[in-house]
Scaffold this motif. Structure first.
Motif, short mmCIF file in Angstrom:
data_model
loop_
_atom_site.label_atom_id
_atom_site.label_comp_id
_atom_site.label_asym_id
_atom_site.label_seq_id
_atom_site.Cartn_x
_atom_site.Cartn_y
_atom_site.Cartn_z
N GLY A 17 7.10 6.81 -8.47
CA GLY A 17 7.28 7.32 -7.12
C GLY A 17 7.41 8.83 -7.07
N SER A 25 0.31 9.63 -8.53
CA SER A 25 -0.91 9.04 -7.97
C SER A 25 -1.30 9.74 -6.67
N THR A 26 -0.29 10.12 -5.90
CA THR A 26 -0.59 10.81 -4.65
C THR A 26 -1.36 12.10 -4.92
N HIS A 55 2.76 7.58 -18.61
CA HIS A 55 4.18 7.34 -18.84
C HIS A 55 4.50 7.40 -20.32
N ARG A 82 0.82 -1.23 0.00
CA ARG A 82 0.00 0.00 0.00
C ARG A 82 0.84 1.26 0.00
N GLU A 83 2.05 1.15 0.51
CA GLU A 83 2.89 2.34 0.66
C GLU A 83 3.84 2.52 -0.53
N LEU A 84 3.61 1.74 -1.58
CA LEU A 84 4.45 1.86 -2.76
C LEU A 84 3.66 2.51 -3.88
N SER A 85 4.37 3.17 -4.77
CA SER A 85 3.70 3.68 -5.96
C SER A 85 3.48 2.51 -6.91
N GLY A 86 2.64 2.74 -7.94
CA GLY A 86 2.30 1.67 -8.87
C GLY A 86 3.54 1.02 -9.49
N GLY A 87 4.45 1.84 -9.94
CA GLY A 87 5.64 1.32 -10.61
C GLY A 87 6.58 0.62 -9.65
N GLN A 88 6.67 1.15 -8.44
CA GLN A 88 7.50 0.50 -7.42
C GLN A 88 6.95 -0.89 -7.11
N PRO A 129 8.88 10.17 -13.08
CA PRO A 129 9.30 8.80 -12.81
C PRO A 129 8.43 8.11 -11.77
N GLU A 138 -2.94 6.80 -15.33
CA GLU A 138 -2.47 5.83 -16.33
C GLU A 138 -3.61 5.06 -16.96
N ARG A 172 5.34 13.45 0.37
CA ARG A 172 5.07 12.77 -0.89
C ARG A 172 4.92 13.69 -2.10
N GLY A 204 5.07 10.97 -7.29
CA GLY A 204 3.95 11.56 -6.56
C GLY A 204 2.73 11.81 -7.43
N1 LIG Z 1 0.73 4.97 1.95
C1 LIG Z 1 1.96 5.45 1.75
N2 LIG Z 1 2.78 5.71 2.79
C2 LIG Z 1 4.00 6.19 2.60
N3 LIG Z 1 4.55 6.43 1.39
C3 LIG Z 1 3.79 6.21 0.31
C4 LIG Z 1 2.47 5.69 0.43
N4 LIG Z 1 1.97 5.55 -0.81
C5 LIG Z 1 2.94 5.94 -1.67
N5 LIG Z 1 4.03 6.34 -0.99
C6 LIG Z 1 5.27 6.86 -1.57
O1 LIG Z 1 5.02 8.13 -2.08
C7 LIG Z 1 5.74 8.34 -3.26
C8 LIG Z 1 4.78 8.78 -4.35
O2 LIG Z 1 3.94 7.70 -4.71
P1 LIG Z 1 2.92 7.78 -5.89
O3 LIG Z 1 2.09 6.54 -5.83
O4 LIG Z 1 2.23 9.07 -5.87
O5 LIG Z 1 3.89 7.69 -7.15
P2 LIG Z 1 3.54 7.75 -8.68
O6 LIG Z 1 4.12 9.00 -9.21
O7 LIG Z 1 2.11 7.52 -8.90
O8 LIG Z 1 4.40 6.53 -9.23
P3 LIG Z 1 4.04 5.39 -10.32
O9 LIG Z 1 4.39 5.92 -11.64
O10 LIG Z 1 4.97 4.28 -9.92
O11 LIG Z 1 2.62 5.01 -10.15
C9 LIG Z 1 6.46 7.04 -3.57
O12 LIG Z 1 7.80 7.15 -3.19
C10 LIG Z 1 5.77 6.02 -2.71
O13 LIG Z 1 6.65 5.02 -2.28
#
Ligand SMILES: Nc1ncnc2c1ncn2[C@@H]1O[C@H](COP(=O)(O)OP(=O)(O)OP(=O)(O)O)[C@@H](O)[C@H]1O
Ligand SMILES: Nc1ncnc2c1ncn2[C@@H]1O[C@H](COP(=O)(O)OP(=O)(O)OP(=O)(O)O)[C@@H](O)[C@H]1O
Ligand code: MOO
Ligand SMILES: [Mg+2]
Ligand SMILES: [Mg+2]
Lengths: 228, 333, 234, 234, 333
Positions: free
Chosen positions: E37, E41-42, E189, B129-135, E35, E156, E17, E39
Motif C-alpha cells: 500500500g 503499483s500506483t 519485496h 480494485r481499490e486495494l494494493s496487491g498485498g492488501q 510496504p 513484482e 496515493r 504506492g
Molecule cells: N483505485 C483505487 N482507489 C483508491 N485507492 C486505491 C486504489 N488503488 C489502490 N489504492 C490505494 O492506494 C495505495 C497504494 O496502492 P498501491 O497498489 O500503489 O500499493 P503497492 O505499493 O503496490 O502495494 P503492494 O505491495 O501491496 O502491491 C493503497 O493504500 C491502496 O489501498
C-alpha cells in the motif's frame, strides 16, 4: 408491366387489398389465359397499398377495399379513372356446429363475439349494421381487420364474428354462416384504378376491363362478393 | 473451529498433472513445495473440486472427491486471489460465513475480526480494485479462513506481502494453525514458510511426490535440486545416492585444486550476490552449485560473472544419503 | 416522422381516453412481462450458460423459436397452446374457469412469449462473457449454486442482464401481431399502443403518427431513466 | 401448431415457387442485414460501452428508438426518411437514381433498422461485463484502440457478440410490418416469408401454418448450426 | 533496444496515493521497495498511463503524462499478470511486437526467442489457463520485454517463481538490463532483487519517497523500519536520528542486563525461526527487533514464542545517522 423482362414476356403488377386474394388469384389465371401476360400481386392493407402507390411503388393497377384509401391515391395524382367493381355484405360467422346457438344479431348479446375496429372499413360497416339492428352489446374485441375477426371465430376463441360474405366463403367448412337481414343496406365498396406509373397502360386497362366484365364479375360473385 | 479432529487420507491423481498419496493427521500443517509447474496448484484445486481428479481424498470418513465443491468445507486461497470485484473487502470475507448460513450480523462481525487480525481492518469498505496487491492478498486470506474450513488450502498465501506483513502473517498464521484441528496444505516457494509453519513438507516434482518428511529432514537431506536450493544447500547425485554440503564448505580457486579433494567441479560464475557477511556465488557446473566466500577473497580472486573457477569440497564436509524416498532415516557414510 | 406530425391536433390526441388507456396498458403489461421474463429467463440463461447437459442445444433452440416466428404466427402458436380450445387452455378453462384470450393477462402472456428469447439470449451471452472462476471461488466458500448465482454471477453480469431487460421491455412495448392475434383489441383490456396505432392509421394517418410519437417519447424517457442508473455500476 | 398443420398438402407447399423465393429472400436479406448490423453495431456498442462523452445516454436512446416502434410505424418512419420523397431518399434518388423502397435493398434496410438496436444493446451489455483491464494491458503493449478492439475486446466478448447477431438475425427473419409497409409485398423482390405467410393466411389458414413451420425448421436449423460452433469457444 | 540513451525526469503526483520526484539516468535500474500500500503499483501504473496523474514524467524530452498509454513505449509487467486469456502464450508475447507494426513472422520469432530465454519455450502453444502460476508469470515478463520499451516497469516480476527459476531469471534480467539503455523501475519485496539488480533503490512509504540511494547506502543506513527489516537490520529512532545494528550484535538475556549497555529493550518473543546456522528471534519490543542467537543459547534460555526477554546492544556495535533524506553522507558518532 412493372417488371418487364427482356424477352418481352408481358407482366402486370396489381396492388390489391388482402381481402381480394382468392378472387384475384382466380382472375389472374383467366387474365393470363386471355392475354398471355403474367400477373404479380402485392397484397396488403388498403391503406398501405394506397400510400405505396402514392410513393411510386411499381404497379399497374390498384384495388382498395374502401374509398378513403383510394382518395389517398387520387390526391397523390397516381390514380386514373376510378371504378367501383364489387361490394361486400356483412354476415355472422360461428364456429362449426354453432356452439353458442347464434341465429341472428340479437343472440350476440351474452356471447363472446368480435367485430372489426371502428377505424377499419369492415368496422364502419359493422357499426352501421349493428345500429340498424339495435344491438348494444359490447364485443370481446375490436379486430384490426376482417381477417383477424374471422380468425377468432375459426379458432373457436369467439362464439361469433361479423365478417364479409367473401370471408365466410373463403373459410369454407371452418365456419357456419348466418345471414343478417338488411345487411345489404350497409355494404362496403371496392374500388380499382390503373396507376399512372404503369408502363403498360393498355394491359392495365385490360385488367380493369376483365374485373368489370361479366366473366370477372362471375368470379367475384363466386367468391362471395355482391355487385355494385 | 469446525469441531472434531480431522484426518485426511489422500490418493489422488489428476492425469498428466499430478499424483499424490499422503496421510495427514488431525491438526497437521503440510507445506507443499516444488518448482513451477510441479503440480502444487493442481493438487490444491483437485482437493477443492475445481479440477476433476480420480482416486480418493478421505477427510474424516467422507471422500471429498465424491462431493460437490461447496460441500467439501475447504478454505482456499487462490494463487490468483479471485476476490469478488463487486463486493467490498468486508462483504468478500463475510461471503463464506453467510453462504454457510450465518446471519448477516454474525458474518460481518467475523469478517471484521478477520480483517483486523490480518491488519486490513480499516480497508473493509474498499472494493478489490481499490486495494494494493498485498492488501488484496490479505483480504483473500481472511476470506478463506473466515469459513472455518476443515481443510485449509493456501496457494502461496504470503506472496506479494511486504517483509513486515509477511513476518507478522507468518506468526499469525502459525498461531492460528497451531490451535487449528483441521488440516492445512500450504503451497509456498519460501523455505522459511515451509520450515517454520509446517509440521511436514511435501516436495513435488513433475507431478510426483519427490520427498515427504519433517522440515528438519527435508532441510538436511533434500532429495531434489529444487529443495536443496530452497534451503541453501548444494546437492549432487552420484552412484544412486545424494551428496549434500553447505555453500561455505566449498573452496573456490582459479587453478585446479591439488591434494585430497575428490569432489571437484569446474565452470563459470554466473551470479555474485551478497549473503549476510559473505559473498554468494552461483557457478554453472554440473549441476549448478553455490559457494560462499569472504568479500576479501571475492575481490582478490576477481570473482565477477563470467570468471571460470574451480570448486571443491572436502570429503569430511559432506553428508551422503539414499535417493529412494522410502528410507528417510538412513545416514551415511 | 416528427415533421409529419400534425401539431395542431396533438393536444387533443393526448387528452383522448383511448390513448391514455392504451399507453397505460402498454407500459404496465410490458413491465409485468419483463418481470416474468426475468423470473423465467434468468435461471434459463444460467442453465444454458453454465450447466453442460445433453440437449442443451435443443433447449436453446426451443427458447429461440418465438424469436423467429412472425408475430402473427406467434399469436397462432399461443392460441394453439393457451386458447379456449388449446392444449393447455382447454383444461385450464375447465379447471379454473379462466382463459387467457381477450384479457390483460393474455396480453402479458403474449408479451412474455415474444420477449423471453431476447432476455434469455442476451443474458446468456453476458454470463458466458463473465469470468467463471468467481463462481468457483464462491463454491469453495460453501455457497450453493443459487447463492452463487444470486450474489456473484448475476451481479457480475448485471450490465448484460439490464441489456436483456431493456430488449425484452422494448420488444414487449412494440409488440404487435401476437397480441392482436391472440387477444384481439379491446380498449382498456387488450388494446395496447401498437394496436391503437395500427387501427388509427386505417382511418387517420396523422393521428396515428401523433400516437407513435407519444409512445416514442414515453418509452425513450423510461429507457433513459433506467439505463444510466444501472449501467453506471461497473 | 405442429398438430394443426395439414400434412397431406405439405410436400406440395414445399415445392411451390413462392415459398422457395420467399425463403431464399428471407434468409439472404436477414443475413445481409445482420452483416450490416455488425459493421455498424459493433463500433457503436463499443463507443457506448467504453468511451465516456456527453450525450452518450442520448445516443443510446437514439439507437434504441427503433426497438420500441411498432413495426408499421417503423415502416412509416423509414418511408419518411428513405422514401422517394423522403428526407434522405429524395436527394439520394436525384443523385444516384437509386431508391430503396420496393427493392430487395429496401428489405435489407428495413431489417437493419429494426434489428440494429438488438445487436447494439446485446453487444454493449457483453462489452460492459468483460474485464476492462485487458484493454489496458493491450494499450501498454502499444496497441491502438482499433487493434485492441479487434484482437482483445471483441474476442473476449465473443459470446455476447454472437448472441447479438443471433438476436438480430432472428429479429430480421421474423420481421413483418416494417418491410411490408416500406417495401410492399412483391414476390421475388420484397416478399419475405412473413409477408408470404400473411398473404397466404388470407385465403388458406392451413397453408399459412405449413409455411410457418417450414420457416421455423429452417431458422432453428441455422441457429443450431451457428450457436454451438461459436459459443463453444470459452 | 529502442535506440538512443534515455533519461527520465519525474515529478509525479497521484492525489492521495503517491508523490515521487526523481531523475533517472540512461540505462539505470531503480528498485522500488516499500510496504504494502506504499504506492509502488500506483507509481508504475501512473507512468504507464493506467492511473491519472498530475505533474510530469519527461522521458527523453517528451512528457509521458501527455501521451496516451499506447504511445508511451513502456513495458509493464502487471502485478495481476493480465495475460490475454484467449491467446496462446506465444500470441500473448507476439501481441506487442505486432501491435507496434511488426510482421507476423518477425513477431512470432521474437516471441519464441523471449519465451525460450525465460525457460517456457515449450509451453508456447498453451493458453494462460493451462499454465501454472509461475509459468504464466514468466510469459507475462516475456510479453513486457518483447516490445523493447524505453521504460520498463516491472511490478513484482519475480513473485510466484520457484527459487531456481527466480535465481535464473534474476541473472537473465540482470544481464538484459545491464546492456539495456532504457530505464527500468523494478518493484520488489525481496532485498536480493533490490540489492543485486538495481543501480539505485527508491524506498516508498505511505506514498512518499522515504529514501533514494545506492543499494549499499540503503542497506547500511535504512531510513524506514521496513527497509531495515528487508535487509535484516534493526533500526531504532532516537533523538531525531536513527540507530542501526545487525541482529547478531544483539545480546539476549532473561534478566535485565547489568553493566554498560545503554541500549536495551524488553518484550516477548513472538517468533523463532532458523536463520542460516543461527536461530532468529523476533521480539515485540518498541519497536520490534530481531536477534540472532546460537541454537545452543536458544535451547538453554528456552526461547520459545511468548518468553519475555531483555535485549541489549553495545554502543560500539551500532551505527547512527540522520533521519533527513537529504544528508545521505553523514556518519556518527
Ligand atoms: N483505485 C483505487 N482507489 C483508491 N485507492 C486505491 C486504489 N488503488 C489502490 N489504492 C490505494 O492506494 C495505495 C497504494 O496502492 P498501491 O497498489 O500503489 O500499493 P503497492 O505499493 O503496490 O502495494 P503492494 O505491495 O501491496 O502491491 C493503497 O493504500 C491502496 O489501498
Ligand atoms: N488447464 C490445464 N490444462 C493442461 N495443463 C495444465 C492446466 N493447468 C495447469 N497445467 C499444467 O499442469 C502442470 C502443473 O500446474 P500447477 O498449476 O499445478 O503448477 P504449480 O506447481 O502450482 O506451479 P507454480 O509454482 O508455477 O504455481 C503445469 O505444467 C501446467 O502447465
Ligand atoms: O384489405 Mo383491408 O382494407 O384491410 O379489408
Ligand atoms: Mg501454482
Ligand atoms: Mg502493488
Amino acid at each position: 408491366g412493372g417488371d418487364d423482362q427482356a424477352e418481352g414476356q408481358q407482366e402486370l403488377t396489381v396492388l390489391a387489398a388482402a381481402s381480394l386474394t382468392d378472387a384475384y388469384e382466380e382472375l389472374a389465371a383467366t387474365f393470363t389465359e386471355q392475354t398471355g401476360a403474367e400477373v404479380t400481386f402485392s397484397f396488403g392493407s388498403s391503406t398501405d397499398l394506397a400510400e405505396q402507390a402514392a410513393d411510386g411503388a411499381p404497379g399497374d393497377v390498384l384495388a382498395t377495399a374502401d374509398e378513403a384509401s383510394m382518395q389517398v391515391a387520387e390526391d397523390a395524382g397516381v390514380a386514373g379513372e376510378v371504378t367501383t367493381f364489387a361490394t361486400n355484405v356483412l354476415v355472422i360467422v360461428t364456429p362449426p356446429e354453432n356452439p353458442a346457438g347464434i341465429e341472428g344479431l340479437d343472440d350476440l348479446t351474452g356471447s363472446t363475439w368480435v367485430r372489426c375496429a371502428d377505424e377499419v372499413p369492415c368496422g364502419r360497416v359493422a357499426l352501421a349494421v349493428l345500429e340498424a339492428g339495435g344491438v348494444t352489446s359490447e364485443p370481446a374485441s375490436l379486430e384490426e381487420d376482417v381477417r383477424a375477426t374471422l380468425d377468432k371465430v375459426i379458432s373457436g376463441e369467439a362464439d361469433a364474428g361479423l365478417v364479409y360474405a367473401t370471408d365466410a366463403v373463403a373459410a369454407g367448412d371452418a365456419v357456419e354462416t348466418v345471414e343478417i337481414p338488411g345487411a345489404e343496406e350497409q355494404t362496403t365498396s371496392y374500388f380499382t384504378t390503373p396507376l399512372s406509373q404503369s408502363e403498360d397502360a393498355g394491359l392495365a386497362a385490360e385488367w380493369v376491363e376483365l374485373v368489370t366484365s361479366e366473366e370477372g364479375q362471375e368470379i367475384l360473385v363466386d367468391a362471395g362478393f355482391t355487385l355494385p | 473451529m469446525a469441531g472434531g479432529a480431522v484426518s485426511l487420507d489422500l490418493d489422488l491423481h489428476v492425469p498428466g498433472r499430478v499424483r499424490v498419496a499422503l496421510r495427514a493427521e488431525p491438526g497437521e500443517v503440510i507445506a507443499v513445495i516444488g518448482p513451477n509447474g510441479a503440480g502444487k496448484s493442481t493438487l490444491v484445486h483437485a482437493l477443492a473440486g475445481l479440477v476433476p481428479a480420480t482416486g480418493s481424498a478421505v477427510l474424516d470418513g467422507t471422500d471429498l472427491l465424491a462431493l460437490p465443491t461447496r460441500e467439501r468445507s475447504v478454505g482456499l486461497v487462490f494463487q490468483r486471489q479471485l476476490l469478488f470485484p463487486h463486493l467490498s473487502a468486508l462483504d468478500n470475507v463475510a461471503f463464506g460465513p453467510r453462504a454457510r448460513g450465518g446471519s448477516r450480523r454474525e458474518a460481518e462481525q467475523r469478517a471484521h475480526d478477520w480483517l483486523d487480525r490480518l491488519g486490513v481492518g480499516e480497508l473493509s469498505g474498499r472494493r478489490p480494485r481499490e486495494l494494493s496487491g498485498g492488501q488484496a492478498q490479505r483480504v483473500a486470506i481472511a476470506r478463506a479462513l473466515a469459513t472455518d474450513p476443515r481443510l485449509l488450502l493456501l496457494d502461496e498465501p504470503l506472496t506479494g506481502l511486504d517483509v513486515k506483513v509477511a513476518m507478522a502473517l507468518r506468526i499469525e498464521l502459525g498461531r492460528h494453525l497451531a490451535t487449528y484441528d483441521g488440516i492445512t496444505l500450504l503451497v509456498t516457494h519460501h523455505a522459511l514458510d515451509a520450515l517454520t509453519i509446517a509440521d511436514r513438507v511435501l516436495v513435488l516434482d513433475e507431478g510426483r511426490v519427490a520427498q515427504l518428511g519433517t522440515p528438519a529432514e527435508v532441510a538436511q537431506r533434500p532429495r531434489t535440486e529444487h529443495v536443496a536450493r530452497l534451503v541453501g544447500l548444494n546437492v549432487v547425485p552420484s552412484e544412486g545416492r545424494l551428496t549434500a554440503f553447505t555453500p561455505d564448505a566449498v573452496t573456490v580457486s582459479l587453478e585446479p585444486p591439488v591434494g585430497s579433494a575428490r569432489l571437484r567441479w569446474h565452470g563459470p560464475v554466473v551470479d555474485v550476490s551478497p549473503h549476510g557477511d559473505a559473498v554468494r556465488l552461483l557457478v554453472r557446473a554440473e549441476p549448478d552449485l553455490i559457494a560462499d566466500v569472504t568479500p576479501a577473497a571475492a575481490t582478490e580472486l576477481g570473482l565477477a560473472p563470467g570468471r571460470e573457477v574451480w570448486l571443491s569440497v572436502k570429503e569430511t564436509a559432506v553428508r551422503r544419503y539414499d535417493l529412494a524416498p522410502e528410507q528417510t532415516g538412513t545416514v551415511a557414510p | 416522422m416528427v415533421a409529419a406530425t400534425n401539431w395542431a391536433t396533438l393536444p387533443e390526441t393526448l387528452r383522448s381516453e383511448p390513448l391514455q388507456q392504451a399507453l397505460w396498458l402498454s407500459v404496465t403489461t410490458s413491465t409485468a412481462a419483463v418481470a416474468f421474463c426475468l423470473v423465467l429467463g434468468l435461471p434459463l440463461a444460467w442453465v444454458l450458460a453454465r450447466v453442460s447437459f445433453r440437449g442443451r442445444g435443443a433447449l436453446r433452440a426451443l427458447v429461440t423459436v418465438p424469436l423467429v416466428l412472425p408475430p402473427v404466427v406467434a399469436g397462432v402458436a399461443l392460441r394453439t397452446a393457451f386458447g379456449r380450445t388449446g392444449v393447455i387452455g382447454e383444461p385450464l378453462l375447465a379447471l379454473t374457469g379462466f382463459s387467457f384470450p381477450f384479457t390483460t393477462w393474455g396480453v402479458v402472456l403474449a408479451h412474455v412469449f415474444v420477449s423471453l428469447p431476447f432476455v434469455v439470449i442476451a443474458i446468456e451471452g453476458a454470463l458466458r462473457s463473465a469470468d467463471r472462476d468467481f463462481d468457483l471461488a464462491a463454491a469453495t466458500l460453501g455457497a450453493t449454486r443459487w447463492t452463487t448465482f444470486r450474489r456473484v454471477t448475476a451481479p457480475l453480469a448485471m450490465p448484460g442482464i439490464v441489456a436483456g431487460m431493456v430488449l425484452g421491455w422494448a420488444r414487449s412495448l412494440g409488440e404487435f401481431g401476437a397480441t392482436i392475434t391472440f387477444n384481439g383489441n379491446y380498449p382498456g383490456t387488450t388494446q395496447t399502443m401498437p394496436n391503437l396505432i395500427y387501427v388509427t392509421r386505417q382511418s387517420d394517418q396523422d393521428a396515428a403518427l401523433a400516437l407513435s410519437l407519444v409512445m416514442l417519447v414515453v418509452s425513450v424517457a423510461v429507457l433513459l431513466l433506467l439505463r444510466d442508473r444501472w449501467l453506471g455500476v461497473p
